[in-house]
Design an enzyme around this catalytic site. Structure first.
Site, PDB file in Angstrom:
ATOM      1  N   ILE A  48       0.819  -1.217   0.000  1.00 14.75           N
ATOM      2  CA  ILE A  48       0.000   0.000   0.000  1.00 14.75           C
ATOM      3  C   ILE A  48       0.849   1.263   0.000  1.00 14.75           C
ATOM      4  O   ILE A  48       0.325   2.371  -0.004  1.00 14.75           O
ATOM      5  CB  ILE A  48      -0.962   0.018   1.213  1.00 14.75           C
ATOM      6  CG1 ILE A  48      -0.183  -0.118   2.536  1.00 14.75           C
ATOM      7  CG2 ILE A  48      -2.006  -1.081   1.089  1.00 14.75           C
ATOM      8  CD1 ILE A  48      -1.063  -0.020   3.770  1.00 14.75           C
ATOM      9  N   GLY A  49       2.159   1.096   0.020  1.00 10.60           N
ATOM     10  CA  GLY A  49       3.032   2.267  -0.010  1.00 10.60           C
ATOM     11  C   GLY A  49       4.490   1.848  -0.026  1.00 10.60           C
ATOM     12  O   GLY A  49       4.843   0.736   0.375  1.00 10.60           O
ATOM     13  N   GLY A 100       8.399   3.651   0.845  1.00 11.09           N
ATOM     14  CA  GLY A 100       9.131   4.811   1.342  1.00 11.09           C
ATOM     15  C   GLY A 100      10.616   4.518   1.433  1.00 11.09           C
ATOM     16  O   GLY A 100      11.090   3.466   0.986  1.00 11.09           O
ATOM     17  N   GLY A 101      11.368   5.465   2.010  1.00 13.77           N
ATOM     18  CA  GLY A 101      12.803   5.292   2.139  1.00 13.77           C
ATOM     19  C   GLY A 101      13.178   4.110   3.011  1.00 13.77           C
ATOM     20  O   GLY A 101      14.203   3.473   2.811  1.00 13.77           O
ATOM     21  N   PHE A 102      12.334   3.783   3.999  1.00 14.38           N
ATOM     22  CA  PHE A 102      12.620   2.668   4.897  1.00 14.38           C
ATOM     23  C   PHE A 102      12.336   1.339   4.217  1.00 14.38           C
ATOM     24  O   PHE A 102      13.052   0.354   4.422  1.00 14.38           O
ATOM     25  CB  PHE A 102      11.775   2.813   6.169  1.00 14.38           C
ATOM     26  CG  PHE A 102      12.007   1.737   7.198  1.00 14.38           C
ATOM     27  CD1 PHE A 102      13.065   1.822   8.077  1.00 14.38           C
ATOM     28  CD2 PHE A 102      11.152   0.657   7.292  1.00 14.38           C
ATOM     29  CE1 PHE A 102      13.276   0.828   9.024  1.00 14.38           C
ATOM     30  CE2 PHE A 102      11.342  -0.335   8.234  1.00 14.38           C
ATOM     31  CZ  PHE A 102      12.415  -0.245   9.106  1.00 14.38           C
ATOM     32  N   GLY A 103      11.291   1.272   3.427  1.00 21.61           N
ATOM     33  CA  GLY A 103      10.916   0.026   2.762  1.00 21.61           C
ATOM     34  C   GLY A 103       9.464   0.053   2.335  1.00 21.61           C
ATOM     35  O   GLY A 103       8.818   1.097   2.295  1.00 21.61           O
ATOM     36  N   LYS A 104       8.938  -1.107   2.018  1.00 22.59           N
ATOM     37  CA  LYS A 104       7.557  -1.226   1.560  1.00 22.59           C
ATOM     38  C   LYS A 104       6.600  -1.324   2.747  1.00 22.59           C
ATOM     39  O   LYS A 104       6.965  -1.828   3.809  1.00 22.59           O
ATOM     40  CB  LYS A 104       7.397  -2.460   0.672  1.00 22.59           C
ATOM     41  CG  LYS A 104       8.163  -2.368  -0.637  1.00 22.59           C
ATOM     42  CD  LYS A 104       7.948  -3.620  -1.482  1.00 22.59           C
ATOM     43  CE  LYS A 104       8.698  -3.512  -2.819  1.00 22.59           C
ATOM     44  NZ  LYS A 104       8.536  -4.726  -3.652  1.00 22.59           N
ATOM     45  N   VAL A 105       5.374  -0.848   2.530  1.00 19.69           N
ATOM     46  CA  VAL A 105       4.316  -0.954   3.537  1.00 19.69           C
ATOM     47  C   VAL A 105       3.231  -1.876   2.979  1.00 19.69           C
ATOM     48  O   VAL A 105       2.730  -1.650   1.866  1.00 19.69           O
ATOM     49  CB  VAL A 105       3.723   0.420   3.892  1.00 19.69           C
ATOM     50  CG1 VAL A 105       2.669   0.279   4.985  1.00 19.69           C
ATOM     51  CG2 VAL A 105       4.822   1.384   4.333  1.00 19.69           C
ATOM     52  N   ASP A 137      10.440  15.508  10.809  1.00 16.89           N
ATOM     53  CA  ASP A 137      10.117  15.167   9.417  1.00 16.89           C
ATOM     54  C   ASP A 137       8.627  15.382   9.166  1.00 16.89           C
ATOM     55  O   ASP A 137       7.951  14.515   8.611  1.00 16.89           O
ATOM     56  CB  ASP A 137      10.516  13.724   9.116  1.00 16.89           C
ATOM     57  CG  ASP A 137      10.647  13.456   7.612  1.00 16.89           C
ATOM     58  OD1 ASP A 137      10.732  14.434   6.845  1.00 16.89           O
ATOM     59  OD2 ASP A 137      10.663  12.274   7.216  1.00 16.89           O
TER      60      ASP A 137
END
Length: 830
Positions: A495-496, A498-503, A612
């Site tokens: 569902i998303g 980001g810089g950290f990883g997938k959601v 942030d």
């Protein structure tokens, strides 16, 4: 005789000086080979051993020593190019490695014709044990290919594999140790402003190494034997740039850049914006480079402020492609309030389909700054792809057909054994799933938040209880349970990203959750992972996203949150095609987010600074109620006797507090600035940085502030809102955002002040004001704020009917301020 001795003394002294200048680092491994030569060859003070001595490193069934007298005398390596070794079968160079770590591998090629071998027609591959350096490689002119590889074993095997019906060749070879600090694991990922970790294990190919504003620097004048070329041929518009030189002024810091990072001749020259004394100059200096598409690139910028006469005089923006990499750059701040200090910045540029890479520097639009910009040096390094290749083709060379057969036999045996293990594993997993359906498999261990930095407690399975999304603490989830909840991390459940990883969307026994999975192949985001757990395990507030649990088994970094049905605020503003939000909905979202931030700043003994704040980190539930998310960069605020926290600058482009950037001093007011940008983003429904727009419109905060100060904010609002906002409500909203974006933190309101004024703007939208129009000015910030600055932590929702006697309103999570404002804005209450 005396003159001869004196001449010898001068010669020795000169050689010693040259050695001192060019050997700042003493490599443990230092293999230099002049291929095909029967004698040693000295080039730039370095001795390349003859091929007869180096043959002990080579295993080759078929090779030919070749020579020519036609090498180009104008090249620095002309003596190396007079000989070559031709390899007509798979050949290996094997070098013992005395010190593990990063090494240069430099391959020298100069094709010529020798008997029946025309080296212009050679086609071959070159690989190490773990990486393909070249594949389908052919060359028609002299070239040096430079690679940087992290060696983890006690030997390097360099394999040359000719293509079918062809051969390989090599004129010279270097395998040399590199200083550990030359490539550190601390680059910034472009666009996301997140750290890119994992550089230590990347193989790199030097594609460009450029000395801006200065001459060519040959390998003799570089401590690591590198060559730096002038930048003129890469400038897009040469007339926009001018050259500056001040080599003697360069200083190296105690920590950071060293002469091994780049020589003084790089830091002491620069290409500068040619403003010609015009304070209205408005252009960028741009360089363009050809690159191979489909790879990531490490782009290293070298800076040294050799042009300023005083501190905080030079401000400029740095671009990679059309994306702002850093704004504004103030080199004197980065150099801890010094001038002419050598610095560098590393960025990782994501792979793309474009075969051009552009970098630019240009003036900062900060008020009162003279348009100027510089760049001293640039390195562009290709990073290996997911197959470990720097060429995009081929694979690590195999030894021989016989070994291939042995490999097949061993592979079949391993496969059979693996099948047995897999069958047992599937049996265990199937049994766990059946137990899980009966509610017997999962026992969660409460998150430890008081026992140091480690959160790796052992897993336990019993027939006790199952996880609940309604629990009051975060819990440690076993990895198999997270797999089950996400349908084994089904890509269709993403569902998303980001810089950290997938959601991923996840399903537990009693509800839906959001599962954020870090990259399992690296330690990227480990600090953010721990911070998120430690921060969110302390907070419970209806306008902060709740942490339900986490998983750190198998080197995973997984965070599990409450599920927010309507995703990010950003997705509802632009770019996703979702229905437009009404003005009332937007105000309610602003108020909810402000409540969450106000609670962070005041809800505990020490403030928590989010660091942030942006629309992508404000999530919306099924009722569009806002909740602040993503606490990976959060920090606790200053002590009672301090005014700020000194810390490295982190945040997101376009939202970053310029005062925090300049001074590296963090306060709650940095969040207030970022929230002010979000307010304009909500009003205008456009990205905060949009390089596709005309220059004056690229930065939303600057553009909106110009219209706000002209009193014409309605000219730039979201077209969907035109004619649908009461003027008084818009004016109050704009004044509040303007206050948030004050240049200095001391001039910005607190989040309590912001919250009060947003509630007021909401009431102005709902009711007609009768009375003095001055009531609607930003003066209300100063008059009303004392009553909302310090809400307690308990759920006391009583509100006095007297507007200036607000009693203890807790975290603002369960109270509407409408009772307070109804006395202010409705005529019958006056």
């Amino acid at each position: 005789m005396g003159h001869e001795r004196f001449g010898l003394f001068i010669w020795v002294w000169s050689v010693l000086c040259l050695v001192c200048l060019s050997s700042g680092f003493n490599p443990t491994d230092n293999y230099l080979i002049d291929c095909g030569s029967s004698t040693n060859t000295t080039v730039g003070g370095r001795v390349f051993m003859g091929d007869n001595l180096a043959s002990k490193y080579l295993s080759s069934s078929q090779s030919v020593l070749a020579s020519t007298s036609k090498s180009d005398p104008s090249t620095d390596y002309s003596t190396l190019y007079q000989t070559a070794r031709i390899l007509t079968s798979v050949s290996k160079f094997t070098f013992p490695i005395g010190r593990k770590g990063r090494h240069w591998i430099r391959l020298y090629f100069y094709p010529f014709v020798y008997t029946s071998y025309n080296m212009n027609l050679a086609n071959f591959a070159v690989s190490t044990q773990n990486h393909v350096l070249l594949s389908n490689f052919s060359v028609t002119t002299d070239v040096v290919k430079e690679f940087s590889v992290n060696l983890t074993s006690d030997k390097l095997v360099l394999t040359f594999t000719p293509s079918d019906n062809s051969f390989a060749f090599l004129n010279a070879l270097e395998v040399v140790s590199v200083p550990d600090e030359l490539i550190i694991d601390d680059a910034t990922r472009l666009s996301t402003n997140q750290n890119f970790l994992g550089l230590l294990w990347q193989a790199l190919e030097t594609v460009y190494r450029v000395n801006m504003g200065g001459p060519m620097i040959s390998f003799e004048n570089d401590t690591l034997g590198r060559t730096w070329v002038p930048d003129q041929s890469y400038l897009v518009q040469k007339n926009l740039a001018t050259n500056v030189s001040n080599i003697e002024a360069v200083k190296y810091p105690q920590d950071g850049a060293t002469p091994d990072t780049a020589p003084k001749t790089v830091y002491g020259t620069c290409t500068r914006m040619n403003s010609e004394g015009d304070p209205n100059s408005n252009f960028n200096i741009t360089w363009e480079f050809d690159v191979d598409p489909g790879f990531q690139y490490l782009v290293r910028f070298h800076f040294c402020d050799i042009v300023s006469k005083s501190l905080n005089q030079l401000y400029f923006n740095l671009y990679i492609g059309y994306v702002i990499a850093c704004q504004p750059v103030d080199l004197s701040v980065l150099a801890t309030n010094q001038l002419a200090v050598a610095l560098y910045m590393d960025y990782v540029v994501a792979s793309n389909t474009n075969n051009k890479l552009r970098v630019s520097v240009g003036p900062s639009p900060l008020h009162g700054t003279y348009p100027d910009a510089i760049l001293n040096g640039l390195e562009i390094m290709k990073m290996n792809n997911s197959d470990g290749s720097l060429s995009g083709l081929g694979s690590v060379a195999s030894d021989s057909s016989a070994k291939k057969k042995v490999g097949v036999i061993v592979g079949v045996s391993i496969a059979a054994a693996f099948a047995v293990v897999l069958a047992a594993f599937l049996f265990v997993c199937n049994r766990r799933r059946r137990l899980a359906r009966q509610g017997l498999s999962k026992t969660w261990i409460p998150l430890s938040i008081n026992g140091g930095n480690s959160h790796t407690m052992g897993s336990k399975y019993s027939n006790v209880t199952t996880a609940s999304i309604n629990s009051n603490l975060g819990y440690r989830f076993p990895f198999v349970a997270v797999q089950e909840a996400t349908n084994n991390f089904d890509e269709s459940w993403v569902i998303g990203i980001g810089g950290f990883g997938k959601v991923y969307k996840g399903v537990l026994n009693d509800g839906t959750v959001a599962v954020k999975r870090g990259n399992p192949k690296s330690q990227q985001g480990l600090a953010e992972f721990r911070t998120e757990i430690e921060m969110l395990s302390q907070f419970r507030h209806r306008h902060l996203v709740s942490l339900i649990g986490y998983c750190d088994e198998r080197n995973e970094m997984i965070l599990i949150y409450e599920y927010m049905e309507n995703g990010t605020l950003k997705s509802h503003l632009y770019g996703s095609g979702l229905p437009s939000l009404s003005w009332k909905q937007r105000l309610e979202i602003c108020i909810g987010a402000a409540r969450g931030l106000h609670y962070l700043h005041t809800g505990y003994a020490k403030a928590v600074i989010h660091r942030d704040v942006k629309s992508a980190n404000i999530l919306l539930d099924e009722n569009l109620m806002a909740k602040v998310a993503d606490f990976g960069l959060s920090k606790t605020g200053p002590e009672i006797d301090q005014t700020h926290v000194s810390t490295a600058v982190k945040g997101s482009f376009g939202y970053l507090d310029p005062e925090y950037f300049r001074r590296q001093q963090l306060t709650e007011k940095s969040d207030v600035y970022s929230f002010g940008v979000v307010l304009f983003e909500i009003l205008c429904a456009r990205p905060v940085i949009d390089p596709t727009l005309p220059r004056e419109m690229v930065n939303l905060a600057e553009w909106a502030m110009k219209w706000q100060k002209k009193g014409q904010l309605e000219q730039i609002i979201d077209p969907a809102l035109v004619g649908k906002i009461r003027p008084d409500s818009l004016r109050k909203f704009g004044e509040t955002a303007e206050k948030c974006l004050a240049d200095f933190g001391v001039d910005r309101p607190s989040m309590g002040d912001v919250l009060w004024n947003l509630e007021y703007a909401f009431q102005l939208e709902e009711a007609v004001i009768q009375g003095d129009p001055d009531e609607n000015s930003t003066n209300m910030i100063g008059e009303l704020s004392p009553q909302v600055n310090n809400f307690g932590q308990h759920d006391d929702r009583s509100v006095s009917t007297t507007p200036f006697e607000v009693s203890s309103v807790d975290d603002l999570s369960g109270v509407s301020m409408s009772k307070v404002f109804s006395q202010l804005v409705k005529s019958e209450g006056r």
